[in-house]
Enzyme design. Structure first.
Site, PDB file in Angstrom:
ATOM      1  N   TRP A   1       0.824  -1.207   0.000  1.00  0.00           N
ATOM      2  CA  TRP A   1       0.000   0.000   0.000  1.00  0.00           C
ATOM      3  C   TRP A   1       0.853   1.250   0.000  1.00  0.00           C
ATOM      4  O   TRP A   1       0.509   2.249  -0.655  1.00  0.00           O
ATOM      5  CB  TRP A   1      -0.981  -0.010   1.168  1.00  0.00           C
ATOM      6  CG  TRP A   1      -1.967  -1.132   1.043  1.00  0.00           C
ATOM      7  CD1 TRP A   1      -2.100  -2.209   1.871  1.00  0.00           C
ATOM      8  CD2 TRP A   1      -2.935  -1.314  -0.002  1.00  0.00           C
ATOM      9  NE1 TRP A   1      -3.087  -3.047   1.405  1.00  0.00           N
ATOM     10  CE2 TRP A   1      -3.617  -2.522   0.265  1.00  0.00           C
ATOM     11  CE3 TRP A   1      -3.285  -0.580  -1.143  1.00  0.00           C
ATOM     12  CZ2 TRP A   1      -4.637  -3.004  -0.562  1.00  0.00           C
ATOM     13  CZ3 TRP A   1      -4.303  -1.060  -1.966  1.00  0.00           C
ATOM     14  CH2 TRP A   1      -4.955  -2.251  -1.676  1.00  0.00           C
TER      15      TRP A   1
ATOM     16  N   LYS B   1     -11.659  -1.881   6.553  1.00  0.00           N
ATOM     17  CA  LYS B   1     -10.718  -2.730   7.267  1.00  0.00           C
ATOM     18  C   LYS B   1     -11.096  -2.852   8.743  1.00  0.00           C
ATOM     19  O   LYS B   1     -10.884  -3.883   9.346  1.00  0.00           O
ATOM     20  CB  LYS B   1      -9.284  -2.200   7.130  1.00  0.00           C
ATOM     21  CG  LYS B   1      -8.771  -2.151   5.703  1.00  0.00           C
ATOM     22  CD  LYS B   1      -8.375  -3.499   5.166  1.00  0.00           C
ATOM     23  CE  LYS B   1      -8.181  -3.547   3.667  1.00  0.00           C
ATOM     24  NZ  LYS B   1      -7.439  -2.464   3.075  1.00  0.00           N
TER      25      LYS B   1
ATOM     26  N   ASP C   1      -1.434   6.597   6.575  1.00  0.00           N
ATOM     27  CA  ASP C   1      -2.488   5.689   6.109  1.00  0.00           C
ATOM     28  C   ASP C   1      -2.733   4.684   7.234  1.00  0.00           C
ATOM     29  O   ASP C   1      -1.900   3.818   7.494  1.00  0.00           O
ATOM     30  CB  ASP C   1      -2.016   4.992   4.825  1.00  0.00           C
ATOM     31  CG  ASP C   1      -3.005   3.941   4.325  1.00  0.00           C
ATOM     32  OD1 ASP C   1      -4.055   3.731   4.979  1.00  0.00           O
ATOM     33  OD2 ASP C   1      -2.723   3.339   3.272  1.00  0.00           O
TER      34      ASP C   1
HETATM   35  C1  LIG Z   1      -6.820  -1.851   1.880  1.00  0.00           C
HETATM   36  C2  LIG Z   1      -5.845  -0.775   2.067  1.00  0.00           C
HETATM   37  C3  LIG Z   1      -5.797   0.340   1.214  1.00  0.00           C
HETATM   38  C4  LIG Z   1      -6.681   0.481  -0.005  1.00  0.00           C
HETATM   39  O1  LIG Z   1      -7.955   0.761   0.369  1.00  0.00           O
HETATM   40  P1  LIG Z   1      -9.112   0.981  -0.720  1.00  0.00           P
HETATM   41  O2  LIG Z   1     -10.209   1.497   0.152  1.00  0.00           O
HETATM   42  O3  LIG Z   1      -9.404  -0.343  -1.330  1.00  0.00           O
HETATM   43  O4  LIG Z   1      -8.659   1.973  -1.715  1.00  0.00           O
HETATM   44  C5  LIG Z   1      -4.878   1.316   1.475  1.00  0.00           C
HETATM   45  N1  LIG Z   1      -4.037   1.223   2.514  1.00  0.00           N
HETATM   46  C6  LIG Z   1      -4.049   0.173   3.359  1.00  0.00           C
HETATM   47  C7  LIG Z   1      -3.093   0.142   4.503  1.00  0.00           C
HETATM   48  C8  LIG Z   1      -4.956  -0.852   3.162  1.00  0.00           C
HETATM   49  O5  LIG Z   1      -4.969  -1.899   3.994  1.00  0.00           O
END
Ligand SMILES: *Cc1c(COP(=O)(O)O)cnc(C)c1O
Length: 356
Positions: A102, A193, A169
């Site tokens: 990511w 998540k 993030d």
């Molecule tokens: C799943 C994930 C993403 C991507 O998320 P989307 O909502 O599918 O764009 C980005 N960063 C991390 C750490 C993730 O686990």
């Protein structure tokens, strides 16, 4: 039979969130209308958005500290470009920590906007650890990191001290542990998540960082516009926001993030304890960087795969095959996963040991 859901995302949510979400689809707030058919400008939905924004800040300890919470459409992946669009100056520079898939995806988007410096990377170790001991260039417009690497099962246990604005993030560990969140200027997290269904992303942004890049930004990508419109610049994803609010209320009822963290630590200790004890298994990530959210592990002998897979399926476990880039298994133990489900997995691992 209700499964023990270890899916990495979209993921398990508290049962009461499913129940109340289902109820709101049939009859929202006893209005005789479904939440799917009401105006986002209606009093009832504006109240949902206001409460969700306020509660997100409260749970992070950021209430009254100059931050705004937004629930935007689309996933965390859009933040990969909204962040540089809003923070990187023309001819500016951004610093990124490359700790996994990511992070790499975020770096790729930042490169569209300017000089993107990778301060450190664990790519050569197939991201089995979080890089440490790096320098952040003092002239960077911001530093970007990923608090939890969902795919590789590593987690940042501390964050660098820097005067450069920090962006994180937190898609896969938001609301899972207490951190000093005031050290960040932007925190973002895709809901699916650890917070709600797919379709909304929480963005927590420090007001003082908004509008600093000097770039002309298309409206829908401009944090300033979203803040000004109180997260209603366009039609928000009403249902994902509502379900996320229900999860936030649930976290508060549990005693807040600190209480949830205690349970997360207990779950992680239980599973990693078994991974380390059981001679049939080994952990995939460096011990000191192990994620409390996503535990990655492997069978020492691939010949046991078929038996193990049969056993955990029979025990009602779902979603533990590992990501293709790591192989083996990944048990995602997000906030809503009860420790009883972790015990079921541990029991299966012990039964395998006795069986072979
Ligand atoms: C799943 C994930 C993403 C991507 O998320 P989307 O909502 O599918 O764009 C980005 N960063 C991390 C750490 C993730 O686990």
């Amino acid at each position: 039979m209700k499964k023990h859901n270890y899916s990495a995302g979209p993921c398990i949510l508290p049962q009461e969130v499913f129940d109340k979400s289902a109820q709101a689809i049939l009859n929202f707030n006893d209005s005789g209308l479904s939440i799917l058919e009401i105006s986002h400008r209606s009093k009832d939905f504006v109240a949902v958005m206001d409460e969700a924004r306020a509660l997100a800040l409260e749970l992070l300890g950021l209430e009254g500290k100059g931050y705004q919470a937004l629930f935007l459409s689309s996933g965390a992946s859009l933040e990969f470009l909204m962040v540089p669009y809003n923070l990187m100056k023309e001819n500016g520079k951004a610093a990124y920590l490359d700790s996994g898939t990511w992070a790499t995806a975020a770096i790729k988007e930042a490169k569209f906007f300017g000089d993107t410096v990778i301060v450190a990377s664990s790519k050569d170790d197939n991201y089995n650890n979080v890089p440490k001991g790096y320098e952040i260039p003092a002239d960077a417009d911001y530093f970007h990191c990923t608090s939890n690497n969902t795919i590789f099962g590593t987690q940042m246990k501390s964050f660098p001290k820097t005067d450069v604005p920090m962006v994180c993030d937190m898609s896969s560990d938001i609301f899972s542990r207490v951190i000093d969140f005031t050290q960040f200027d932007i925190i973002y997290a895709g809901a699916q998540k650890n917070m709600g269904p797919a379709g909304t992303t929480l963005v927590v942004i420090k007001e003082s960082i908004i509008g600093q890049s000097g770039r002309a930004i298309p409206s829908i990508l401009d944090y300033a516009k979203h803040v000004k419109a109180e997260s209603m610049f366009n039609t928000p994803p009403v249902f994902p926001v509502y379900a996320s609010l229900l999860t936030l209320r649930w976290i508060k009822e549990q005693g807040g993030v600190a209480a949830v963290e205690k349970l997360n630590d207990a779950k992680a200790a239980l599973l990693y304890g078994e991974i380390d004890r059981n001679p049939l298994f080994k952990g995939a990530a460096a011990t000191e960087d192990r994620s409390t959210m996503n535990a990655t592990f492997l069978l020492n002998n691939p010949d046991h795969t078929e038996t193990f897979d049969k056993m955990w399926k029979e025990a009602g476990i779902s979603g533990i095959p590992g990501h293709r880039s790591v192989g083996g298994y990944r048990a995602s133990m997000y906030n809503a996963m009860p420790i009883e489900s972790v015990q079921v997995l541990v029991d299966v691992m012990q039964a395998l040991e006795k069986n072979v």
